[in-house]
Write a protein that holds these residues in place. Structure first.
Motif, PDB file in Angstrom:
ATOM      1  N   GLY A 169      77.499  39.800  37.101  1.00 46.16           N
ATOM      2  CA  GLY A 169      77.282  41.177  36.676  1.00 46.16           C
ATOM      3  C   GLY A 169      77.847  41.444  35.295  1.00 46.16           C
ATOM      4  O   GLY A 169      77.244  42.152  34.486  1.00 46.16           O
ATOM      5  N   LEU A 170      79.017  40.875  34.994  1.00 49.00           N
ATOM      6  CA  LEU A 170      79.613  41.043  33.672  1.00 49.00           C
ATOM      7  C   LEU A 170      78.796  40.356  32.592  1.00 49.00           C
ATOM      8  O   LEU A 170      78.693  40.838  31.458  1.00 49.00           O
ATOM      9  CB  LEU A 170      81.048  40.504  33.680  1.00 49.00           C
ATOM     10  N   LEU A 171      78.218  39.207  32.941  1.00 52.66           N
ATOM     11  CA  LEU A 171      77.371  38.481  31.990  1.00 52.66           C
ATOM     12  C   LEU A 171      75.983  39.096  31.868  1.00 52.66           C
ATOM     13  O   LEU A 171      75.243  38.761  30.937  1.00 52.66           O
ATOM     14  CB  LEU A 171      77.232  37.011  32.422  1.00 52.66           C
ATOM     15  N   CYS A 172      75.617  39.987  32.824  1.00 52.72           N
ATOM     16  CA  CYS A 172      74.271  40.584  32.863  1.00 52.72           C
ATOM     17  C   CYS A 172      73.191  39.506  32.931  1.00 52.72           C
ATOM     18  O   CYS A 172      72.160  39.587  32.252  1.00 52.72           O
ATOM     19  CB  CYS A 172      74.048  41.494  31.644  1.00 52.72           C
ATOM     20  N   GLN A 173      73.449  38.500  33.753  1.00 50.13           N
ATOM     21  CA  GLN A 173      72.500  37.397  33.904  1.00 50.13           C
ATOM     22  C   GLN A 173      72.150  37.204  35.381  1.00 50.13           C
ATOM     23  O   GLN A 173      73.045  37.010  36.212  1.00 50.13           O
ATOM     24  CB  GLN A 173      73.086  36.097  33.343  1.00 50.13           C
ATOM     25  N   HIS A 174      70.873  37.275  35.689  1.00 52.06           N
ATOM     26  CA  HIS A 174      70.354  37.000  37.038  1.00 52.06           C
ATOM     27  C   HIS A 174      71.079  37.821  38.102  1.00 52.06           C
ATOM     28  O   HIS A 174      71.351  37.324  39.207  1.00 52.06           O
ATOM     29  CB  HIS A 174      70.463  35.505  37.355  1.00 52.06           C
ATOM     30  N   VAL A 175      71.404  39.056  37.782  1.00 59.02           N
ATOM     31  CA  VAL A 175      72.140  39.903  38.721  1.00 59.02           C
ATOM     32  C   VAL A 175      71.295  40.179  39.965  1.00 59.02           C
ATOM     33  O   VAL A 175      71.792  40.113  41.096  1.00 59.02           O
ATOM     34  CB  VAL A 175      72.560  41.230  38.056  1.00 59.02           C
ATOM     35  N   GLY A 176      70.015  40.500  39.770  1.00 59.48           N
ATOM     36  CA  GLY A 176      69.147  40.810  40.898  1.00 59.48           C
ATOM     37  C   GLY A 176      69.029  39.666  41.874  1.00 59.48           C
ATOM     38  O   GLY A 176      69.133  39.860  43.095  1.00 59.48           O
ATOM     39  N   VAL A 177      68.827  38.439  41.366  1.00 56.15           N
ATOM     40  CA  VAL A 177      68.706  37.260  42.220  1.00 56.15           C
ATOM     41  C   VAL A 177      70.013  37.009  42.963  1.00 56.15           C
ATOM     42  O   VAL A 177      70.024  36.740  44.171  1.00 56.15           O
ATOM     43  CB  VAL A 177      68.316  36.025  41.385  1.00 56.15           C
TER      44      VAL A 177
END
Length: 202
Positions: free
Chosen positions: A31-39
């Motif tokens: 979440g902090l990286l804003c990467q593949h949060v949904g998956v």
């Protein structure tokens, strides 16, 4: 009656899911990286709901009666958690942790998917919490109320992982500094090794 059982499942589920662990630490990081949060969030929610349902359906009692399965889960989980903790400590000491903090390194989708699946399915604490503990308590409910108990526990998982994954962005200003990432990796490493040690000593 059904609403009471639903909130009972939600309360017990929340008390277990919100504890600091490898899965939560990984969701927070993504979440902090804003990467593949949904998956990442979707995998956690779906796996939790499936495991809770299996436990309430009776699998929890079956696992409790198999010392071999419990032993395999204990040692396999300890090895995996130690390895993941080692990765976190290496990130604290390595220069490339600054690049990750700056957001210049993009994690491939396959790697993000396999990591969250491994952290979820190779961690015996997940099975003990969802299948064994929630499953045994849910299995004690009246037959017509077990579904409501499982739905309540699953709803707690849904709300928690959505909040953790997408709410992590509120901490972005704090983690704009590379030192914050090093501290986070250090905490993650300590948590992983403490969980591994607890499994070995149990």
């Amino acid at each position: 009656m059904s609403s009471m059982v639903f909130f009972k499942g939600m309360g017990l589920g929340a008390s277990l899911i919100m504890a600091i662990g490898s899965q939560n630490a990984h969701v927070l990081r993504m979440g902090l990286l804003c990467q593949h949060v949904g998956v990442t969030v979707l995998v956690c929610i779906v796996c939790d709901m499936l495991l809770i349902s299996a436990g309430v359906a009776g699998m929890g009692a079956l696992i409790e009666q198999s010392p071999l399965l419990l032993e395999l889960a204990r040692w396999g989980g300890a090895v995996f958690l130690f390895w993941y903790g080692l990765r976190a400590w290496r990130a604290v000491l390595a220069n490339d942790s600054l690049a990750v903090a700056a957001g210049s390194v993009r994690i491939p989708l396959r790697q993000a998917l396999t990591t969250v699946l491994a952290l979820t399915l190779l961690n015996p604490h997940v099975y003990l919490d969802t299948v064994v503990l929630l499953g045994s308590i849910g299995g004690q409910q009246p037959v017509d109320s077990r579904l409501w108990f499982a739905l309540g526990a699953g709803c707690a998982s849904l709300l928690w992982f959505l909040s953790l994954g997408y709410g992590a962005r509120l901490l972005a200003p704090l983690f704009a500094r590379p030192l914050s990432w090093r501290v986070l990796d250090g905490v993650v490493g300590a948590v992983m090794w403490s969980l591994a040690g607890a499994l070995v000593m149990s």
